[in-house]
Structure formats: C-alpha cells, structure tokens
Scaffold this active site. Structure first.
Site, PDB file in Angstrom:
ATOM      1  N   ARG A   1      -1.235  -8.290 -11.680  1.00 18.22           N
ATOM      2  CA  ARG A   1      -0.572  -9.586 -11.851  1.00 18.22           C
ATOM      3  C   ARG A   1      -1.484 -10.739 -11.434  1.00 18.22           C
ATOM      4  O   ARG A   1      -1.589 -11.757 -12.141  1.00 18.22           O
ATOM      5  CB  ARG A   1       0.719  -9.606 -11.037  1.00 18.22           C
TER       6      ARG A   1
ATOM      7  N   ILE B   1       4.374   0.785  -6.261  1.00 24.87           N
ATOM      8  CA  ILE B   1       4.384  -0.167  -7.361  1.00 24.87           C
ATOM      9  C   ILE B   1       5.545  -1.121  -7.100  1.00 24.87           C
ATOM     10  O   ILE B   1       6.530  -0.760  -6.451  1.00 24.87           O
ATOM     11  CB  ILE B   1       4.498   0.515  -8.749  1.00 24.87           C
ATOM     12  N   ASP B   2       5.411  -2.342  -7.567  1.00 25.47           N
ATOM     13  CA  ASP B   2       6.389  -3.385  -7.260  1.00 25.47           C
ATOM     14  C   ASP B   2       7.786  -3.007  -7.731  1.00 25.47           C
ATOM     15  O   ASP B   2       7.952  -2.239  -8.684  1.00 25.47           O
ATOM     16  CB  ASP B   2       5.982  -4.704  -7.930  1.00 25.47           C
ATOM     17  N   LYS B   3       8.769  -3.607  -7.084  1.00 28.59           N
ATOM     18  CA  LYS B   3      10.168  -3.367  -7.446  1.00 28.59           C
ATOM     19  C   LYS B   3      10.401  -3.513  -8.947  1.00 28.59           C
ATOM     20  O   LYS B   3      11.029  -2.662  -9.580  1.00 28.59           O
ATOM     21  CB  LYS B   3      11.069  -4.349  -6.685  1.00 28.59           C
TER      22      LYS B   3
ATOM     23  N   THR C   1       8.232  -3.470 -11.393  1.00 26.65           N
ATOM     24  CA  THR C   1       7.273  -2.763 -12.245  1.00 26.65           C
ATOM     25  C   THR C   1       7.800  -1.344 -12.413  1.00 26.65           C
ATOM     26  O   THR C   1       8.279  -0.734 -11.463  1.00 26.65           O
ATOM     27  CB  THR C   1       5.880  -2.731 -11.596  1.00 26.65           C
TER      28      THR C   1
END
Length: 317
Positions: free
Chosen positions: A245, A143-145, A147
């Site tokens: 996103r 998962i994104d930094k 998020t």
C-alpha cells in the site's frame, strides 16, 4: 515433577560433545526450539545428577545424562471462538489459511476477539504443542484486516522457529494482486524505499530517508490495463507493515479503495459507491515456503475474491 508435566531424558552424543547445553539439546530434541530449551534451562527445569544446570552456555560432554521437565502448555489468553475458516492446507506442524477481507489476524486494542487467532484456537484445540510454552497458534506474519488471502501459521514450536527464520531471511515467496489507480510506467519495476512510522500519524506507515525505519523492496508487474487503473502483481522481497500500500502510493499509484493511503479518483467514485467497495483492493494470492520440519517445497495460490473480481469487471475498458 509438576502435574501434567512430561520428563525427557537426553544423553549427550559424540557429535554434540563440547557444544553449549541449549544447542546440544536442540540437536537431540528436534521437536523443540532452541529458544524454548533455553527458557527451560533458565527456569531450572534441566538437571544433571538431579541438580539444575543454570546456564544455557554450559559446555556438555559425551555421555552426560540430562533430565528435562517440560510443563504442559499454558492456556492462551485469547478465547477460542467458532469462526469459519477456509483452510488451504493443514498438517500436525502448520496450517495455511485463506483469510477473508474484514477478519483481523491478532487480538489487539479495539479487536479483543473475533480474530483469526480466536478462530484458530477453536479449530486447533488439542493440536497445539505450545509456542514458547503457551498453547497458541504461532503468528509469523500478518496481512491487514481488509486485505484478503493466504497466510501460514505454526502449530508447534519447531515450525514457528523454522518459518520465522525464513521470513527473516526474506526467502518466502509472497505475491499479491493489487488494483491500483492510474497506469504505472514503466509497466514493470522495483520500489526500493525504506519504511517506518509516519511522523504525522503514528497509525500510518511512510517512506523514510535511507537508514531510517526498515529497508523495504517491492517488485511490481502490470498484468492488465483498466479504466484509469491497472491490475498489478506485487512480489515482496521484504515484508513490512502496509508495504504494498505504501510503496504503490509512493510511486503515485495508490490502491483503489485504500482509505488510508489513497483517495478515489473521480472516474472510480461512482463505481466504488455502486459496489459498496470500501477496502484496499489487495489480495495475497501466492505463498511459497520450505516446510520447516520435512523440508518439502510448499506453494499455495488463491483466486482473486468475488468483490475484487466484480471491481475488475466494472473497471475493464
């Protein structure tokens, strides 16, 4: 035998008669993945009558004896670091982490350390049996930094293979809470749009024409209407980079605070500035899968973190 290596003897059983060597050994040695066994065969570490068997496709016969030399796992390149972790679940096979926003999952250019992997190497010292022969945590999804939320990491080769196959089959239950700009209409729907790297900015993902990039499906459901915004639950049928996103921006409802795929709406700007909210409002709230070793159904839920809760409070009509 190499120092620190272990030796395992395997006798081909009736039900494995006629199988490929790598497949037969995977049946007889369930704690090791077929890919790992295939690598050991190609490295000459599987012998019969003291002679290496060079081909993973070699057909075996009932009663044959094979010796497998398993080297100790090599040290991971990343450095163990004592970084606090919020552990939702852990056993000898896997670990479920509730990641805070701001923590990068894997070391890369620009983030060589201080990542979730560095934290896991410290936390799991002595517990990692070796993913592909390396003592490292098995990252099967990210998962994104910026998020927050849940992700599962393998501690063993077998768990890594089993989890990866579930992600590949899109059978993992992954649900996110997102605060989006505007109010989606209809309030419930599906975004079915292919995704790939943007031709204008290689750091960004973008919706592509069908057949280009990778197929991506997101199901969304509005849970609460807010001030020119909405709290939405997004269920991922696929798991592409930046999927929620990109898909929500594609239908005109970019995530509030998203610095890459959206711009703050005028009514939201003073709220974001007041709160110092500088990330996409996205949280991995639910994660469900079948345990890759004991076949139990595992389901985990994580509460919306404090910064998003505060943003919701300011956006409530």
């Amino acid at each position: 035998m190499n120092s620190g290596a272990s030796s395992i003897n395997a006798i081909i059983t009736e039900d494995c008669d006629g199988m490929r060597l790598d497949r037969a050994l995977a049946v007889l040695m369930p704690d090791m993945s077929r890919e790992r066994l295939k690598s050991l065969i190609l490295e000459g570490k599987v012998t019969r009558e003291q002679r290496p068997v060079a081909a993973p496709s070699h057909k075996v016969s009932e009663g044959e004896h094979y010796a497998i030399t398993v080297p100790p796992p090599a040290e991971a390149e990343a450095v163990p670091q004592d970084i606090p972790l919020n552990i939702a679940y852990e056993d000898e096979h896997l670990i479920v982490v509730d990641k805070p926003a701001g923590l990068v999952v894997h070391p890369a250019a620009g983030n060589p350390d201080g990542t979730l992997v560095n934290a896991l190497l410290h936390h799991c010292r002595g517990q990692l049996s070796g993913i592909g022969g390396v003592a490292r945590p098995g990252i099967v999804h990210r998962i994104d930094k910026d998020t927050s939320g849940l992700l599962v990491v393998a501690k063993t080769d077998k768990a890594h293979e089993g989890l990866a196959s579930q992600f590949s089959a899109h059978s993992i239950d992954r649900r996110y809470f997102a605060i989006v700009s505007g109010r989606p209409s209809p309030a419930r729907g599906t975004v079915n749009a292919w995704m790939g790297r943007s031709s204008h900015d290689r750091k960004k993902m973008a919706v592509q024409h069908e057949g280009r990039g990778k197929h991506a499906i997101t199901h969304y459901d509005v849970k609460e209407l807010l001030y020119d915004a909405a709290l939405v639950e997004c269920r991922l049928e696929t798991g592409r980079t930046h999927q929620v996103r990109v898909h929500m921006a594609h239908i005109g409802h970019a995530l509030v605070g998203d610095p890459v795929y959206g711009r703050p709406r005028k009514p939201h700007r003073p709220i974001l500035e007041k709160l110092g909210f500088k990330r996409q409002a996205l949280h991995a709230a639910r994660l469900g899968f079948i345990h890759p070793v004991n076949s139990r159904t595992m389901t985990f839920e994580s509460e919306i973190p404090a910064d998003m809760q505060e943003l919701l409070r300011h956006l409530r009509v």
